[in-house]
Write an enzyme that holds these catalytic residues in place. Structure first.
Site, PDB file in Angstrom:
ATOM      1  N   ASP A 482      46.086  46.754  42.964  1.00 35.20           N
ATOM      2  CA  ASP A 482      45.307  45.596  43.427  1.00 35.20           C
ATOM      3  C   ASP A 482      44.958  44.676  42.261  1.00 35.20           C
ATOM      4  O   ASP A 482      44.965  45.064  41.092  1.00 35.20           O
ATOM      5  CB  ASP A 482      44.035  46.081  44.117  1.00 35.20           C
ATOM      6  CG  ASP A 482      43.501  45.071  45.125  1.00 35.20           C
ATOM      7  OD1 ASP A 482      44.102  43.990  45.268  1.00 35.20           O
ATOM      8  OD2 ASP A 482      42.492  45.372  45.785  1.00 35.20           O
ATOM      9  N   GLU A 485      45.484  39.130  38.961  1.00 32.02           N
ATOM     10  CA  GLU A 485      45.655  37.669  38.854  1.00 32.02           C
ATOM     11  C   GLU A 485      44.701  37.030  37.837  1.00 32.02           C
ATOM     12  O   GLU A 485      44.737  35.821  37.642  1.00 32.02           O
ATOM     13  CB  GLU A 485      45.402  37.006  40.216  1.00 32.02           C
ATOM     14  CG  GLU A 485      46.215  37.564  41.361  1.00 32.02           C
ATOM     15  CD  GLU A 485      45.466  38.641  42.139  1.00 32.02           C
ATOM     16  OE1 GLU A 485      45.959  39.055  43.199  1.00 32.02           O
ATOM     17  OE2 GLU A 485      44.385  39.074  41.660  1.00 32.02           O
ATOM     18  N   ASP A 546      44.029  38.787  51.302  1.00 31.92           N
ATOM     19  CA  ASP A 546      42.838  38.881  52.149  1.00 31.92           C
ATOM     20  C   ASP A 546      42.806  37.800  53.224  1.00 31.92           C
ATOM     21  O   ASP A 546      42.075  36.800  53.116  1.00 31.92           O
ATOM     22  CB  ASP A 546      41.579  38.795  51.280  1.00 31.92           C
ATOM     23  CG  ASP A 546      41.540  39.897  50.233  1.00 31.92           C
ATOM     24  OD1 ASP A 546      42.244  40.904  50.411  1.00 31.92           O
ATOM     25  OD2 ASP A 546      40.813  39.751  49.233  1.00 31.92           O
TER      26      ASP A 546
END
Length: 806
Positions: A482, A485, A546
């Site tokens: 996860d 970025e 998301d």
């Protein structure tokens, strides 16, 4: 009176503040946007290419060129912006200027610099150019397979009156000396695109920057503007998982890895510096620096690729979409084949927090006969939620190894969440600091409050992989990779470079580190990742971030997946029902079959996500969609294997299969699932929708009704989705099992979707050896028979008509 005066003063102050903020926004070219920068805001370098402070060097003419080697010298003319006013309208225009360095004899006013052209394959051309002296040679690139491009291909070449021409059977590349152009044409002689010279812009009053590089006044750094022509009707696709319009023509796209916080804005978790055009070419900007692409937004006849790097390295591919994707992924890598179990259903929420919860969910999946292969523990398996320390919480997981073993016996693999950021309270924080495994700022300190792992440091990678390996050795099946970025833009990395180059490269390093150790320990290539850069497609799987629990969130999720598939990614997933809140039941019902007809399938997000939590009717419908997927597993697995060989996406736009059909280029709310299934999700609470069908005949997978090509209004079947099969296809099915572990691949159904065709074809791949076979059925005496058995004595084939399947 004083009160009234005070109120007026406040109003005046507020008005002044508003005017100031609007002015600041306009000064940055962002009407209505205040002049502030937030942490990890995407870096848009386009302002540097229209600044009055900077100097611009316009590619002008060739001073020398060796046609055999493809090496030459390119002269640039020096320009700066000046103002011109006409009829109360002020323009910033480029004007030639003299050099401003002293002593002048030491520097070139109009520099002559190296450029080259190489031919990687009959369809792939590489253009490189320098904007000045480079102290470092070209290192091996993490973005390219084996770190470098192939040695090359030989094209025919000859001199022309104006320059040089190279020819392969797929097209021509023509270089003109003065004015300098590189022009690409297809095999029929049609112009695809060419570089833009200042002389090409004399027919417009609009000030447009041609092919050039900029030298910034602030620090003398240099960046390229690779300007190419756009044609009327040209459409642009790709650039990663972009959630805006599928066709990027007329858009400005910032290629900068960003926590997009959703799927309905212009920033991207998964930017990729690659695109393709419906004209018959694609381009790969081989760099990890910030990039801003203006695909005809400012001036609709010019594609301006504003590339942060001081060197230009551009690959151009010729052909139709399938050929372009094959060439691009030959260069940057094709996806590994994920294990069979990863194609099963992943059950998750944010978050299961204990062994008891994991076991309970597994038991309920089996009790309710909902086929599933993965239980995912998200942020809550540590001692403290979100505080990743790679240890199961001792007070909530009595026997994690026993749990992993028991779940595997039930046909479940376990996936675990983690991230590469460590808060000061994390028990691993002091070790990371002491060993220097973190990205540093200019002071050698932390850029953020968290320590961000520096994956450019081999010792950091070794430390990280050791933590992951221990979990995999316990029996964990996959790691959720996860975030990734937020690598510090101004950070200093072990590689010796700043975040200017390392920020976008960070997801690729992160994906690689997790995948490499997974393959080493388990022998399988599988992660569950969110962020990417060019080359990340080698490390499947990536999911869509998301998404909002809304109709528009669902629709933009598909656009993002289609866009990512057009950027070289074969495998992609998304959270069924959206992520942010509890999914509305109707939305979850419609999203479920869409997710089941994606390469990988996961229910995840704010609880509850478990189908039994929505009632028996919902659970029954969910089960039906899930069972459809599991019965289709031979089709899914064979198509996946084909994608790993060709670079094609499992979820693909219609025009990938039908490039010569103009209508297919305009559809962004349907997709091909593999080569033979067309899927049209229901994005609104309706029982039918308009569906565009490409050339040929199509058979409804649920109802058996046939349709000709063109637009139709089609009712969904038992499941709230429209699915059609291309007539003439053979779709392999398997007997339903609750886990892929229990599937019997020795007995397969070959379902023929045709009534009249003499021959029908399909693909089959057995997991035991991953060898892909084409199956052909010939109609004899009114019945279809295999022309050749690809698996003699291994598979019992049950051949049936689609009319008998339902």
């Amino acid at each position: 009176m004083k009160r009234k005066s005070f109120i007026l003063s406040l109003k005046s102050l507020s008005l002044t503040l508003i005017i100031f903020l609007v002015y600041q926004g306009v000064s940055r070219g962002q009407m209505g946007t205040p002049d502030y920068r937030l942490l990890n805001e995407p870096v848009d370098i386009s302002e540097d290419f229209r600044s009055f402070e900077n100097t611009y060097y316009l590619a002008d003419s060739i001073s020398s060129f060796n046609m055999k080697t493809g090496r030459g010298k390119l002269t640039y003319s020096r320009h700066e912006y000046n103002t011109r006013m006409a009829f109360n309208n002020m323009l910033g225009v480029l004007e030639p200027v003299e050099q401003n360095e002293f002593p002048a004899r030491e520097y070139e006013g109009s520099p002559t610099l190296s450029f080259s052209i190489d031919f990687v394959s009959p369809r792939t051309v590489r253009i490189r150019a320098k904007s000045g002296f480079e102290t470092q040679s070209d290192d091996r690139s993490l973005m390219l397979v084996n770190g470098e491009a192939p040695d090359g291909d030989i094209w025919d070449y000859r001199k022309t009156e104006e320059g040089y021409r190279y020819t392969s059977k797929y097209g021509t590349v023509t270089i003109t000396k003065s004015p300098w152009h590189i022009e690409f044409r297809d095999a029929k002689g049609n112009l695809l695109t060419k570089t833009v010279h200042l002389s090409d812009l004399q027919k417009t009053f609009t000030p447009v920057l041609p092919f050039s590089y900029v030298r910034r006044a602030s620090d003398y750094s240099r960046s390229f503007n690779a300007a190419f022509s756009l044609s009327p009707g040209e459409r642009i696709y790709g650039c990663g998982e972009s959630f805006t319009e599928l066709n990027k023509r007329g858009e400005k796209v910032v290629l900068w890895a960003d926590d997009a916080n959703g799927t309905q804005n212009e920033s991207m978790y998964k930017p990729v510096p690659f695109f393709m055009s419906n004209k018959g070419y694609g381009m790969f900007m081989h760099t990890s620096s910030p990039i801003t692409c203006d695909f005809g937004k400012y001036f609709n006849g010019v594609n301006s690729m504003m590339i942060g790097d001081s060197k230009l390295d551009l690959f151009v591919f010729l052909g139709e979409p399938k050929q372009i994707l094959d060439e691009y992924t030959d260069l940057t890598g094709k996806a590994d084949m994920p294990p069979l179990w990863s194609f099963g259903f992943w059950m998750s929420r944010i978050t299961y927090v204990s062994e008891e919860e994991g076991r309970t969910v597994a038991d309920k999946l089996r009790k309710n006969k909902i086929p599933a292969d993965v239980i995912h523990f998200d942020t809550g398996w540590f001692g403290t939620d979100w505080r990743c320390d790679y240890r199961f919480a001792e007070d909530r997981f009595d026997d994690p190894e026993g749990m992993l073993s028991d779940l595997k016996d039930q046909g479940f693999h376990v996936s675990l969440w983690q991230l590469p950021y460590f808060t000061p309270n994390n028990r691993l924080f002091p070790e990371i600091i002491d060993k220097g495994f973190y990205v540093k700022n200019r002071k050698g300190n932390l850029p953020y409050e968290d320590a961000v792992l520096d994956f450019s440091n081999p010792k950091t990678v070794e430390w990280y992989q050791d933590k992951i390996a221990r979990l995999l050795e316990m029996g964990v099946g996959a790691i959720k990779v996860d975030f990734g970025e937020a690598a510090p833009y101004k950070g200093i990395y072990h590689s010796g470079r700043t975040g200017f180059y390392e920020h976008n490269l960070y997801p690729l390093r992160y994906n690689k580190a997790a995948t490499d150790i997974t393959k080493e320990v388990t022998g399988e290539s599988i992660i569950w990742a969110r962020s990417t850069w060019a080359g990340s497609q080698r490390y499947p799987v990536h999911w869509g971030g998301d998404a909002a629990n809304s109709n528009t969130g669902m629709a933009s999720t598909l656009r993002g997946g289609l866009s990512l598939g057009l950027s070289g990614f074969s495998f992609w997933a998304h959270d069924l029902g959206g992520f942010v809140q509890k999914a509305p039941e109707d939305l979850y019902r419609r999203w479920t079959p869409f997710g089941m007809l994606t390469s990988h399938t996961r229910s995840h997000g704010a609880p509850p996500t478990e189908p039994w939590a929505y009632g028996e009717d919902f659970m029954n419908e969910f089960r039906k969609a899930d069972e459809m997927r599991y019965k289709l597993m031979p089709y899914i697995y064979a198509q996946a294997r084909h994608c790993t060989k060709t670079g094609l996406p499992m979820v693909r736009t219609l025009f990938v299969e039908y490039p010569n059909d103009p209508g297919s280029w305009r559809v962004d709310d349907q997709y091909m699932f593999g080569s033979d299934m067309l899927v049209a999700p229901l994005f609104e609470s309706r029982e039918s929708r308009d569906v565009y069908l490409p050339p040929g005949e199509w058979i409804d997978y649920q109802t058996g009704k046939s349709y000709e090509s063109g637009w139709h209004h089609i009712n969904a079947g038992d499941l709230p989705i429209v699915v059609l099969i291309k007539e003439g296809s053979v779709i392999p099915h398997i007997k339903l099992a609750q886990s892929t572990m229990n599937m019997d691949w020795s007995k397969l159904d070959l379902v023929v979707y045709s009534d009249d065709k003499e021959k029908t074809t399909g693909k089959v791949c057995l997991p035991e050896n991953n060898v892909l076979h084409k199956v052909t059925l010939q109609k004899e005496d009114g019945k279809y028979e295999l022309t050749e058995d690809p698996f003699p004595r291994k598979v019992h084939w049950n051949i049936k008509s689609y009319r008998d399947r339902r």
